[in-house]
Design a protein around this motif. Structure first.
Motif, short mmCIF file in Angstrom:
data_model
loop_
_atom_site.label_atom_id
_atom_site.label_comp_id
_atom_site.label_asym_id
_atom_site.label_seq_id
_atom_site.Cartn_x
_atom_site.Cartn_y
_atom_site.Cartn_z
N HIS A 269 0.88 -1.18 0.00
CA HIS A 269 0.00 0.00 0.00
C HIS A 269 0.90 1.21 0.00
N ALA A 270 1.50 1.50 -1.16
CA ALA A 270 2.56 2.49 -1.23
C ALA A 270 2.13 3.71 -2.04
N SER A 271 2.71 4.83 -1.68
CA SER A 271 2.54 6.06 -2.46
C SER A 271 3.87 6.81 -2.43
N LEU A 272 3.95 7.93 -3.17
CA LEU A 272 5.19 8.68 -3.20
C LEU A 272 4.91 10.13 -3.56
N VAL A 273 5.90 10.98 -3.25
CA VAL A 273 5.89 12.38 -3.66
C VAL A 273 7.26 12.71 -4.25
N TYR A 274 7.31 13.83 -4.99
CA TYR A 274 8.55 14.22 -5.65
C TYR A 274 9.11 15.51 -5.06
N SER A 275 10.43 15.64 -5.12
CA SER A 275 11.09 16.90 -4.77
C SER A 275 10.75 17.94 -5.84
N PRO A 276 10.84 19.23 -5.51
CA PRO A 276 10.48 20.27 -6.49
C PRO A 276 11.28 20.21 -7.78
N ASP A 277 12.53 19.73 -7.73
CA ASP A 277 13.33 19.65 -8.95
C ASP A 277 13.09 18.36 -9.73
N GLU A 278 12.18 17.52 -9.24
CA GLU A 278 11.77 16.26 -9.89
C GLU A 278 12.86 15.20 -9.88
N ARG A 279 13.93 15.43 -9.16
CA ARG A 279 15.01 14.43 -9.18
C ARG A 279 14.74 13.29 -8.20
N PHE A 280 14.20 13.61 -7.03
CA PHE A 280 14.05 12.60 -5.99
C PHE A 280 12.58 12.27 -5.76
N ALA A 281 12.32 10.99 -5.55
CA ALA A 281 11.00 10.52 -5.13
C ALA A 281 11.12 9.99 -3.72
N TYR A 282 10.14 10.31 -2.89
CA TYR A 282 10.08 9.82 -1.52
C TYR A 282 8.94 8.81 -1.44
N VAL A 283 9.29 7.55 -1.25
CA VAL A 283 8.34 6.46 -1.33
C VAL A 283 7.95 6.02 0.08
N PHE A 284 6.65 5.96 0.34
CA PHE A 284 6.12 5.60 1.64
C PHE A 284 5.59 4.17 1.58
N GLY A 285 6.27 3.26 2.30
CA GLY A 285 5.90 1.85 2.27
C GLY A 285 5.04 1.44 3.44
N ARG A 286 4.33 0.34 3.29
CA ARG A 286 3.44 -0.14 4.34
C ARG A 286 4.21 -0.61 5.57
N ASP A 287 5.48 -0.96 5.39
CA ASP A 287 6.30 -1.42 6.51
C ASP A 287 6.89 -0.28 7.32
N GLY A 288 6.44 0.95 7.06
CA GLY A 288 7.00 2.10 7.75
C GLY A 288 8.25 2.66 7.10
N GLY A 289 8.66 2.08 5.97
CA GLY A 289 9.85 2.55 5.29
C GLY A 289 9.61 3.86 4.56
N LEU A 290 10.59 4.76 4.66
CA LEU A 290 10.64 5.98 3.87
C LEU A 290 11.90 5.89 3.02
N THR A 291 11.72 5.78 1.71
CA THR A 291 12.84 5.56 0.81
C THR A 291 12.98 6.74 -0.14
N LYS A 292 14.19 7.29 -0.21
CA LYS A 292 14.49 8.39 -1.13
C LYS A 292 15.16 7.80 -2.37
N VAL A 293 14.47 7.93 -3.50
CA VAL A 293 14.94 7.35 -4.76
C VAL A 293 15.45 8.47 -5.67
N ASP A 294 16.64 8.29 -6.19
CA ASP A 294 17.23 9.23 -7.15
C ASP A 294 16.92 8.71 -8.55
N ILE A 295 16.02 9.40 -9.26
CA ILE A 295 15.62 8.88 -10.57
C ILE A 295 16.62 9.26 -11.66
N VAL A 296 17.58 10.11 -11.36
CA VAL A 296 18.64 10.41 -12.33
C VAL A 296 19.69 9.31 -12.32
N THR A 297 20.16 8.94 -11.11
CA THR A 297 21.14 7.86 -11.02
C THR A 297 20.49 6.49 -10.96
N ARG A 298 19.15 6.47 -10.78
CA ARG A 298 18.38 5.22 -10.75
C ARG A 298 18.79 4.33 -9.59
#
Length: 383
Positions: A62-91
Motif C-alpha cells: 500500500h505504497a505512495s510517493l511524492v517528488y522533490s520540487p526539482d523532480e530528481r528525488f522521489a520519496y516512497v512511503f511503504g506499508r512497513d513504515g519505510g521511507l525511501t528516497k529514490v534518485d531517478i537520475v542515477t536510478r
C-alpha cells in the motif's frame, strides 16, 4: 602559435563537459509501484517505455510517493513504515529509513525541505529533513493517522481515525505550532486538499456525509457536507475504501466516489451542495478527472475491478466503458491529459490509452503494478 579556431574551441569545450553525455530531463519520467517485489519501475512517458527497475524498497503493498520540487528525488512511503528516497537520475536508492511499524502515506512541504509520514502503528506523524532523512519532528496522536496532505505555508494537515480530529502542523517558524480541530466526524478514513490549498475534505466511514475545512479561515471550523448521504441505516458492504486523493475537480464541481454505493456524487465546489449523481458499474475506488476536466475516469472495487467507465463532466453521462483486465488498481494521466496509464495488477501490465479515441497504444510489463506517479506531481499541492 596559431590562434585556436572556433570549431576547435567548441570541440575542446564539448570534450571538457563530462556531464553532457549523462544529462537527463526528468519532466517526462515517472515511477510505477511493483507492490509484490518491493521495487519501482522508472518509465518514460513519451517513449511509453521502461527505463529501469529500482529494487529494495520493502513492503509496497500500500505504497505512495511524492517528488522533490526539482523532480530528481522521489520519496516512497511503504506499508512497513519505510521511507525511501529514490534518485531517478542515477536510478538508485539515495537513502532509506524505517520510521514506524505501519505507514499509510506522506507529503512534502511546499518548499520541498520537509517530508512527513502518517502512521497507523504507532500512530502520529513524523517529519524528516528531505535532504538527509533526519527526524525533524515527532507528532504523537494516539490514533491511526490518515489524510496527510501538504498545505501552503510549510504546513501539513492530517486527521485521526480514532478520535475524529484534524490537526494542522505549521512549521514555518522555528517552533512548530499545532492547531487541533475536533468534531470532524466518526471514523474519517481519508482526505484531500484542493489544488489551491483552501479546502480540506475528509470522508467518513462511521456516519453519513463528509466534513470540510476552509483553511483560509483564521480559525477553521468543521463544515458538514452531504449530511444525509452515506451508507445510511441500511449499511452497504464496502469491498474497498475509495481513495479521496482520486476525487476529481471538474470545473466548478467535485466528483466523489460514493462509499458502499454504485455511483459517484457531483458536488458544487463553492457551496458544497450536491448537484447530481451518476450510476456506475461498481463501487468506485478512484474517480479521476482528465487534466482539462472534461472527462472523469472511474475504476472499481473487487469483484468488479476489471472495468473502467468514462463520464462526460458536462452531461454527467457515461460515454465509454471497457475492460482492460483483472484488477485495475490505479490511473495516471499524462500532464496535459492526452493519454492515461492504467495499472492492471493481475495481468502484470501497465496499459496506455488515448483519452479521446480510447485506443490502446501500448502495454508495459510490470510485476503486480499498482500506483503510477508522473513527475508533474512535483508542482501540485496535495500530490
Amino acid at each position: 602559435m596559431k590562434p585556436l579556431t572556433l570549431s576547435l574551441l567548441t570541440a575542446l569545450f564539448v570534450a571538457a563537459s563530462p556531464l553532457q553525455a549523462d544529462t537527463i530531463a526528468t519532466g517526462d519520467l515517472g515511477l510505477i509501484i511493483e507492490r509484490a517485489k518491493g521495487s519501482v519501475l522508472l518509465v518514460d512517458q513519451s517513449e511509453r517505455a521502461t527505463l529501469a527497475r529500482i529494487e529494495g524498497l520493502g513492503d509496497l503493498s500500500h505504497a505512495s510517493l511524492v517528488y522533490s520540487p526539482d523532480e530528481r528525488f522521489a520519496y516512497v512511503f511503504g506499508r512497513d513504515g519505510g521511507l525511501t528516497k529514490v534518485d531517478i537520475v542515477t536510478r538508485t536508492i539515495a537513502n532509506r529509513v524505517v520510521q514506524a511499524g505501519n505507514a499509510i502515506g506522506g507529503a512534502i512541504s511546499d518548499d520541498g525541505q520537509l517530508v512527513a509520514v502518517s502512521n497507523y502503528e504507532p500512530g502520529g506523524v513524523r517529519i524528516f529533513d528531505a535532504d538527509t532523512l533526519k527526524l525533524v519532528a515527532d507528532i504523537p496522536t494516539d490514533s491511526k493517522t490518515i489524510g496527510l496532505v501538504d498545505a501552503p505555508g510549510r504546513r501539513f494537515v492530517f486527521t485521526m481515525w480514532d478520535t475524529g480530529e484534524t490537526w494542522i502542523a505549521d512549521l514555518s517558524q522555528p517552533d512548530m505550532q499545532i492547531t487541533k480541530i475536533t468534531d470532524m466526524g466518526d471514523r474519517p478514513y481519508d482526505a484531500l486538499i484542493t489544488a489551491n490549498g483552501r479546502t480540506y475534505i475528509t470522508g467518513l466511514f462511521g456516519e453519513d456525509g463528509l466534513t470540510a475545512l476552509d483553511l483560509w479561515d483564521e480559525t477553521p471550523e468543521p463544515i458538514r457536507v452531504l449530511p444525509n448521504y452515506g451508507r445510511g441505516q441500511q449499511e452497504m458492504p464496502v469491498y474497498k475504501m475509495p481513495h479521496l486523493e482520486g476525487w476529481a475537480l471538474t470545473g466548478s464541481e467535485f466528483v466523489l466516489p460514493a462509499v458502499g454505493h454504485h455511483e459517484v456524487l457531483w458536488v458544487d465546489a463553492d457551496t458544497l451542495q450536491e448537484t447530481g449523481r451518476t450510476q456506475t458499474y461498481g463501487q468506485p475506488v478512484f474517480a479521476m478527472a482528465r487534466p482539462d476536466g472534461r472527462q472523469v475516469w472511474v475504476n472499481f472495487a473487487h469483484p468488479l475491478n476489471d472495468t473502467i467507465q468514462v463520464i462526460d463532466s458536462v452531461s454527467k453521462d457515461i460515454i465509454h466503458e471497457f475492460k482492460p483486465g483483472p484488477a485495475v488498481l490505479h490511473m495516471e494521466f499524462t500532464p496535459r491529459g492526452h493519454e492515461v496509464w492504467l495499472s492492471v495488477r493481475d495481468a502484470g501490465k501497465v496499459m496506455i490509452y488515448d483519452t479521446r479515441t480510447f485506443e490502446k497504444l501500448r502495454e508495459i510489463d510490470a510485476d503486480s503494478p499498482s500506483g503510477i506517479f508522473f513527475t508533474a506531481r512535483a508542482h501540485r499541492t496535495g500530490l
